[in-house]
Design a protein around this motif. Structure first.
Motif, PDB file in Angstrom:
ATOM      1  N   GLN B 411      13.922 -38.845  19.672  1.00 30.67           N
ATOM      2  CA  GLN B 411      15.382 -39.129  19.552  1.00 30.67           C
ATOM      3  C   GLN B 411      15.449 -40.542  19.928  1.00 30.67           C
ATOM      4  O   GLN B 411      14.866 -40.957  20.810  1.00 30.67           O
ATOM      5  CB  GLN B 411      16.304 -38.376  20.201  1.00 30.67           C
ATOM      6  N   VAL B 412      16.729 -41.140  19.423  1.00 30.67           N
ATOM      7  CA  VAL B 412      17.099 -42.456  20.223  1.00 30.67           C
ATOM      8  C   VAL B 412      18.712 -42.004  20.286  1.00 30.67           C
ATOM      9  O   VAL B 412      19.486 -41.657  19.457  1.00 30.67           O
ATOM     10  CB  VAL B 412      17.023 -43.534  19.272  1.00 30.67           C
ATOM     11  N   LYS B 413      19.194 -42.554  21.557  1.00 34.10           N
ATOM     12  CA  LYS B 413      20.672 -42.554  21.981  1.00 34.10           C
ATOM     13  C   LYS B 413      21.044 -40.977  21.667  1.00 34.10           C
ATOM     14  O   LYS B 413      21.924 -40.498  21.285  1.00 34.10           O
ATOM     15  CB  LYS B 413      21.530 -43.308  21.158  1.00 34.10           C
ATOM     16  N   GLY B 414      19.942 -40.045  21.782  1.00 32.30           N
ATOM     17  CA  GLY B 414      20.247 -38.391  21.950  1.00 32.30           C
ATOM     18  C   GLY B 414      20.391 -37.812  20.412  1.00 32.30           C
ATOM     19  O   GLY B 414      20.486 -36.697  20.192  1.00 32.30           O
ATOM     20  N   GLN B 415      20.277 -38.860  19.346  1.00 33.06           N
ATOM     21  CA  GLN B 415      19.997 -38.218  18.111  1.00 33.06           C
ATOM     22  C   GLN B 415      18.803 -38.160  17.421  1.00 33.06           C
ATOM     23  O   GLN B 415      17.976 -39.168  17.510  1.00 33.06           O
ATOM     24  CB  GLN B 415      20.759 -39.174  17.102  1.00 33.06           C
ATOM     25  N   GLY B 416      18.424 -36.992  16.945  1.00 35.20           N
ATOM     26  CA  GLY B 416      16.952 -36.628  16.566  1.00 35.20           C
ATOM     27  C   GLY B 416      16.474 -37.831  15.257  1.00 35.20           C
ATOM     28  O   GLY B 416      17.398 -37.970  14.622  1.00 35.20           O
ATOM     29  N   MET B 417      15.065 -37.975  15.335  1.00 36.11           N
ATOM     30  CA  MET B 417      14.637 -38.971  14.212  1.00 36.11           C
ATOM     31  C   MET B 417      14.585 -38.388  13.125  1.00 36.11           C
ATOM     32  O   MET B 417      14.109 -37.189  12.744  1.00 36.11           O
ATOM     33  CB  MET B 417      13.434 -39.666  14.823  1.00 36.11           C
ATOM     34  N   PRO B 418      14.851 -39.194  11.891  1.00 31.89           N
ATOM     35  CA  PRO B 418      14.775 -38.676  10.506  1.00 31.89           C
ATOM     36  C   PRO B 418      13.274 -38.857  10.136  1.00 31.89           C
ATOM     37  O   PRO B 418      12.311 -39.033  10.999  1.00 31.89           O
ATOM     38  CB  PRO B 418      15.508 -39.892   9.624  1.00 31.89           C
ATOM     39  N   ALA B 419      13.044 -38.825   8.879  1.00 31.13           N
ATOM     40  CA  ALA B 419      11.500 -38.519   8.292  1.00 31.13           C
ATOM     41  C   ALA B 419      10.300 -39.466   8.059  1.00 31.13           C
ATOM     42  O   ALA B 419       9.652 -39.515   7.279  1.00 31.13           O
ATOM     43  CB  ALA B 419      11.858 -37.876   6.899  1.00 31.13           C
ATOM     44  N   TYR B 420      10.530 -40.427   8.943  1.00 27.50           N
ATOM     45  CA  TYR B 420       9.700 -41.488   8.932  1.00 27.50           C
ATOM     46  C   TYR B 420       9.123 -41.772  10.485  1.00 27.50           C
ATOM     47  O   TYR B 420       9.977 -42.250  11.322  1.00 27.50           O
ATOM     48  CB  TYR B 420      10.323 -42.869   8.377  1.00 27.50           C
ATOM     49  N   ASP B 421       7.778 -41.627  10.627  1.00 30.17           N
ATOM     50  CA  ASP B 421       7.248 -41.775  12.082  1.00 30.17           C
ATOM     51  C   ASP B 421       7.253 -43.177  12.384  1.00 30.17           C
ATOM     52  O   ASP B 421       6.679 -44.003  11.601  1.00 30.17           O
ATOM     53  CB  ASP B 421       5.915 -41.392  12.131  1.00 30.17           C
ATOM     54  N   GLY B 429      11.241 -48.098  12.640  1.00 30.26           N
ATOM     55  CA  GLY B 429      11.470 -47.760  14.068  1.00 30.26           C
ATOM     56  C   GLY B 429      12.305 -48.693  14.706  1.00 30.26           C
ATOM     57  O   GLY B 429      13.095 -48.295  15.744  1.00 30.26           O
ATOM     58  N   VAL B 430      12.304 -50.040  14.237  1.00 27.58           N
ATOM     59  CA  VAL B 430      13.382 -50.980  15.111  1.00 27.58           C
ATOM     60  C   VAL B 430      14.843 -50.609  14.287  1.00 27.58           C
ATOM     61  O   VAL B 430      15.641 -50.597  15.571  1.00 27.58           O
ATOM     62  CB  VAL B 430      13.155 -52.344  14.372  1.00 27.58           C
ATOM     63  N   THR B 431      14.932 -50.089  13.277  1.00 29.18           N
ATOM     64  CA  THR B 431      16.174 -49.458  12.997  1.00 29.18           C
ATOM     65  C   THR B 431      16.728 -48.428  13.676  1.00 29.18           C
ATOM     66  O   THR B 431      17.825 -48.344  14.423  1.00 29.18           O
ATOM     67  CB  THR B 431      16.430 -49.165  11.691  1.00 29.18           C
ATOM     68  N   TYR B 432      15.815 -47.530  13.928  1.00 31.68           N
ATOM     69  CA  TYR B 432      16.090 -46.103  14.934  1.00 31.68           C
ATOM     70  C   TYR B 432      16.664 -46.697  16.228  1.00 31.68           C
ATOM     71  O   TYR B 432      17.537 -46.514  16.848  1.00 31.68           O
ATOM     72  CB  TYR B 432      14.983 -45.295  15.173  1.00 31.68           C
ATOM     73  N   ALA B 433      15.812 -47.606  16.783  1.00 26.67           N
ATOM     74  CA  ALA B 433      15.969 -48.066  18.149  1.00 26.67           C
ATOM     75  C   ALA B 433      17.265 -48.713  18.332  1.00 26.67           C
ATOM     76  O   ALA B 433      18.081 -48.682  19.438  1.00 26.67           O
ATOM     77  CB  ALA B 433      14.936 -48.866  18.714  1.00 26.67           C
ATOM     78  N   THR B 434      17.661 -49.690  17.450  1.00 31.19           N
ATOM     79  CA  THR B 434      18.702 -50.589  17.479  1.00 31.19           C
ATOM     80  C   THR B 434      19.984 -50.473  16.735  1.00 31.19           C
ATOM     81  O   THR B 434      21.127 -50.941  17.197  1.00 31.19           O
ATOM     82  CB  THR B 434      18.225 -52.007  17.112  1.00 31.19           C
ATOM     83  N   SER B 435      19.977 -49.442  15.878  1.00 27.28           N
ATOM     84  CA  SER B 435      21.414 -48.825  15.286  1.00 27.28           C
ATOM     85  C   SER B 435      22.251 -48.533  16.157  1.00 27.28           C
ATOM     86  O   SER B 435      21.880 -47.522  17.034  1.00 27.28           O
ATOM     87  CB  SER B 435      21.046 -48.093  13.842  1.00 27.28           C
ATOM     88  N   PRO B 436      23.578 -48.968  16.067  1.00 28.52           N
ATOM     89  CA  PRO B 436      24.477 -48.368  16.844  1.00 28.52           C
ATOM     90  C   PRO B 436      24.629 -46.892  16.846  1.00 28.52           C
ATOM     91  O   PRO B 436      25.357 -46.428  17.430  1.00 28.52           O
ATOM     92  CB  PRO B 436      25.814 -48.958  16.488  1.00 28.52           C
ATOM     93  N   MET B 437      24.073 -46.333  15.532  1.00 30.62           N
ATOM     94  CA  MET B 437      24.321 -44.856  15.320  1.00 30.62           C
ATOM     95  C   MET B 437      23.164 -44.138  16.066  1.00 30.62           C
ATOM     96  O   MET B 437      23.347 -42.716  15.788  1.00 30.62           O
ATOM     97  CB  MET B 437      24.198 -44.641  13.760  1.00 30.62           C
ATOM     98  N   GLY B 438      22.439 -44.555  16.601  1.00 31.87           N
ATOM     99  CA  GLY B 438      21.099 -43.602  17.340  1.00 31.87           C
ATOM    100  C   GLY B 438      20.118 -43.505  15.899  1.00 31.87           C
ATOM    101  O   GLY B 438      20.236 -44.478  15.134  1.00 31.87           O
ATOM    102  N   ALA B 439      19.157 -42.938  16.136  1.00 30.85           N
ATOM    103  CA  ALA B 439      17.850 -43.029  15.286  1.00 30.85           C
ATOM    104  C   ALA B 439      18.400 -42.506  14.011  1.00 30.85           C
ATOM    105  O   ALA B 439      19.116 -41.441  13.702  1.00 30.85           O
ATOM    106  CB  ALA B 439      16.929 -41.877  15.665  1.00 30.85           C
ATOM    107  N   ASP B 440      18.519 -43.516  12.852  1.00 30.60           N
ATOM    108  CA  ASP B 440      19.263 -43.088  11.578  1.00 30.60           C
ATOM    109  C   ASP B 440      18.383 -43.889  10.606  1.00 30.60           C
ATOM    110  O   ASP B 440      18.282 -45.199  10.908  1.00 30.60           O
ATOM    111  CB  ASP B 440      20.642 -43.600  11.789  1.00 30.60           C
ATOM    112  N   HIS B 441      17.951 -43.367   9.443  1.00 29.31           N
ATOM    113  CA  HIS B 441      17.214 -44.110   8.550  1.00 29.31           C
ATOM    114  C   HIS B 441      17.978 -45.005   7.673  1.00 29.31           C
ATOM    115  O   HIS B 441      17.808 -45.981   7.217  1.00 29.31           O
ATOM    116  CB  HIS B 441      16.354 -43.018   7.799  1.00 29.31           C
ATOM    117  N   THR B 442      19.167 -44.365   7.323  1.00 27.48           N
ATOM    118  CA  THR B 442      19.974 -45.025   6.318  1.00 27.48           C
ATOM    119  C   THR B 442      20.694 -46.291   6.808  1.00 27.48           C
ATOM    120  O   THR B 442      21.026 -46.980   6.290  1.00 27.48           O
ATOM    121  CB  THR B 442      21.351 -43.834   5.904  1.00 27.48           C
TER     122      THR B 442
END
Ligand code: SF4
Lengths: 79, 576
Positions: B411-421, B429-442
């Motif tokens: 998870q990032v920011k409490g939100q579970g990660m999507p389908a790409y390790d 991974g950088v997007t997961y870490a830094t998006s204001p949304m939490g772990a988010d691929h879109t």
């Protein structure tokens, strides 16, 4: 030597044309490149957009090694 | 003239407002994030009276621009505690745009136990008591609402999970067949809707005035060019219509980046059983529909209708993310079981990605074992019942991990990660870490280049340059999310130089503007800044822009790689 050849999405038709399974172990000669492999199975290079060998992106010039896992893809994307 | 519908559940009051200067010219995510940032106290409880649920169609919504029907939902997220936008296809966005509604702002809070339907039509909006729908599963509720308000209405509805205010609750939206297969899934926005006391929003588009376009000829010309680029693109014109987004299962598996069994491997032995190729075969055999548009005006048709062996239509919009989450991540290789899990999530009103992560962590915790499909079904049924375990499940992977003392929580920011390790797709991974949304691929889909080789090929395992790439994608995505365009137009916009200018031309023709491509980039940056600023006021710091530490230490097979993008690089994403 032997490699594992894996056809995906619209490229599965080339496995069918060659009368081999989608996932096949095939015998190739030492020094075979991806380009010559495609040629051997009559797969037009322009149809193959992504080549993944042992999990890594590869191009058609790459020389194959014994035991390689070769996956062929057309353009794919989604999300 | 576009209007804003403002609904206050404390006062049971509905008002029609002119669009203020502050919100004028904003659409989709631009609109929802601006309203949340301006009107919501960042320190409020996400389920409290002060939070607001904001809904907005995109700037091109309701026009004949293809794939422009997305609608954004925004609020302070009960899952991350930060700002959230989640957008979805279906018919809702198009209906709202044609009714000339720039946005709906739902505020206040009904008394516990009260339940309402918000009915929107050409005359405005009204609140209708809906006690008869309480705790109804989403598919049933939607059927009842269509029987009452007509087959053609667009519906956004929550399930029992949203009513119980579970942090992983989603909002379901009906597709072109009136089936609630489209989910504004992420961040628990269904719980915000539930906390307000709204069970459903029903939009009746009868006699809608339609959208105003200043220069119709130029608009139509640009729309044609744009449609042509989508049709000619080999991904949006061929791959997605044939196999749907699940076409990604096999390629991510080959690349060693398909998170498997709670992110413990990048390869799943049974991947091909749940792949897009296999799904297409099954759908064709059972006479479902493998090529389906979720939204009017979609010409990519990545959606589908999936039937069980006996012909029952079990689910639709059966997507890569959901199939990965409920399949590979739980070690489940049977597509019918995954379809049943998907339907349960959609019916109870839970985000499939979050549930896949949560069930994965539950398996890691030993509550059930990896691969146990029936066990997974039972966990979701607990959530439906609202038992203590079910409530923990419905609160997402971070909550379940805490309750069961599990360190490996993706998870990032409490939100579970999507389908790409992220260890094997480092830009993502950088997007997961830094998006204001939490772990988010879109939020910044670097996968387009890392895996699909679209717009250039980059090595997914190499950490270098990934911060810059993620940043560029995050900015472009934030702009796209304002237009109402489905993200899958990106395959054309990344590769066809005629696509982006056509979008700018449409915006200019519609609103009488003189925007350039640069202005659109600026718009994306501004949206991100607004969101970052809100999160800062919540108390988020750089320390929150990080992946869980185990991913920087534990090697992911088959490449045996860790996440090694430096913290400096991560911090550079939001520096200007
Ligand atoms: S491409 Fe897929 S997600 Fe996008 S609008 Fe069409 S069906 Fe919906």
């Amino acid at each position: 030597m032997k490699i594992e050849l894996r056809f995906y999405a619209t490229l599965i038709k080339y496995a069918e044309k060659n009368k081999i399974p989608q996932f096949s172990t095939v015998e190739i000669e030492e020094g075979t490149t991806i380009a010559s492999l495609l040629n051997k199975f009559n797969i037009p290079e322009k149809d193959v957009h992504i080549i993944i060998i042992n999990g890594r992106n590869a191009d058609s010039k790459q020389v194959l090694q014994d035991g390689d896992r070769v996956a062929l893809f057309p353009p794919v994307g989604g999300g | 003239m576009s209007k804003i519908i403002r609904v206050n559940l404390t006062k049971k009051e509905v008002k029609l407002e002119d669009v203020s200067k502050e919100y004028d010219g904003l659409g989709g995510r631009g609109f929802t994030s601006a309203v949340v940032a301006a009107e919501v106290n960042p320190l409020c409880h996400p389920l409290g009276e002060e939070n607001k649920l904001v809904i907005a169609p995109g700037l091109l919504g309701g026009t004949n621009c293809p794939n422009s029907g997305r609608v954004s939902f925004g609020a302070k997220s009960p899952l991350t505690g930060g700002i959230k936008e989640s957008n979805v296809g279906g018919t809702l966005g198009v209906r709202l745009a044609k009714l000339q509604i720039a946005g709906i702002i739902i505020e206040g809070k009904a008394k516990d136990g009260e339940s309402y339907v918000l009915l929107v039509n050409k005359d405005g909006a009204t609140l209708k008591p809906s006690n008869e729908l309480k705790n109804e599963l989403v598919y049933n509720a939607v059927e009842k609402l269509r029987a009452k308000y007509g087959e053609k209405v667009a519906i956004a509805c929550i399930g029992p999970a949203g009513e119980a205010k579970m942090a992983a609750a989603n909002i379901s939206v009906t597709d072109i067949d009136g089936v609630p297969t489209r989910q504004a899934g992420r961040g628990g926005l269904g719980a915000v809707m539930g906390s307000k006391g709204i069970k459903a929003i029903v939009v009746d588009g009868t006699d809608a005035p339609g959208v105003n376009i200043k220069d119709k000829d130029s608009f139509n010309k640009a729309a044609k060019v744009f449609a042509d680029t989508l049709k000619k693109d080999s991904i949006s014109g061929e791959g997605l219509p044939l196999y749907g987004t699940a076409i990604l299962i096999n390629i991510l598996n080959e690349a060693g980046a398909l998170p498997t069994k709670n992110f413990s491997s990048g390869r799943f032995e049974e991947a091909n059983n749940i792949s897009g190729e296999t799904m297409r075969e099954i759908i064709l055999k059972r006479k479902g529909n493998p090529t389906h548009p979720c939204s009017p005006g979609c010409i990519i048709d990545c959606s589908n209708v999936y039937k069980l062996e006996d012909g029952t239509e079990i689910t639709g919009g059966f997507e890569y993310e959901s199939i990965w989450a409920l399949g590979a991540n739980c070690g489940i290789g049977d597509l019918d079981i995954v379809a049943r899990l998907n339907r349960l999530c959609d019916d109870i009103g839970l985000d499939t990605i979050e549930m896949g992560d949560t069930i994965g962590v539950a398996m890691e915790a030993g509550i059930i074992s990896f691969g146990d499909g029936e066990g997974a079904i039972n966990l979701l049924k607990e959530a439906e019942k609202g038992s203590p375990l079910g409530k923990i499940v419905g609160s997402g992977c971070t909550c379940l991990g805490k309750v069961y003392g599990i360190e490996r929580v993706p998870q990032v920011k409490g939100q579970g990660m999507p389908a790409y390790d992220p260890r094997a797709t480092k830009g993502t991974g950088v997007t997961y870490a830094t998006s204001p949304m939490g772990a988010d691929h879109t939020a910044g889909y670097v996968i387009a280049m890392e895996i699909a080789g679209c717009g250039g090929k980059v090595d997914p395992l190499d950490p270098k340059g990934k911060a810059d790439l993620s940043k560029a994608f995050q900015v472009a995505t934030a702009a796209t999310d304002c237009t109402g365009l489905c993200l899958f137009v990106a395959f054309a916009t990344l590769t066809n130089e005629r696509a982006n200018p056509a979008v700018v031309d449409m915006l200019n023709a519609m609103y009488g503007l003189k925007l350039t491509g640069d202005d659109v980039t600026k718009l994306g940056k501004k949206v991100l800044q607004t969101e970052r600023d809100f999160n800062k006021r919540v108390g988020f710091t750089k320390a929150h822009d990080r992946l869980p530490l185990f991913m920087t230490k534990e090697k992911l097979p088959p490449h045996n790689t860790v996440f090694d993008v430096s913290n400096e690089d991560l911090d550079s994403v939001h520096e200007d």
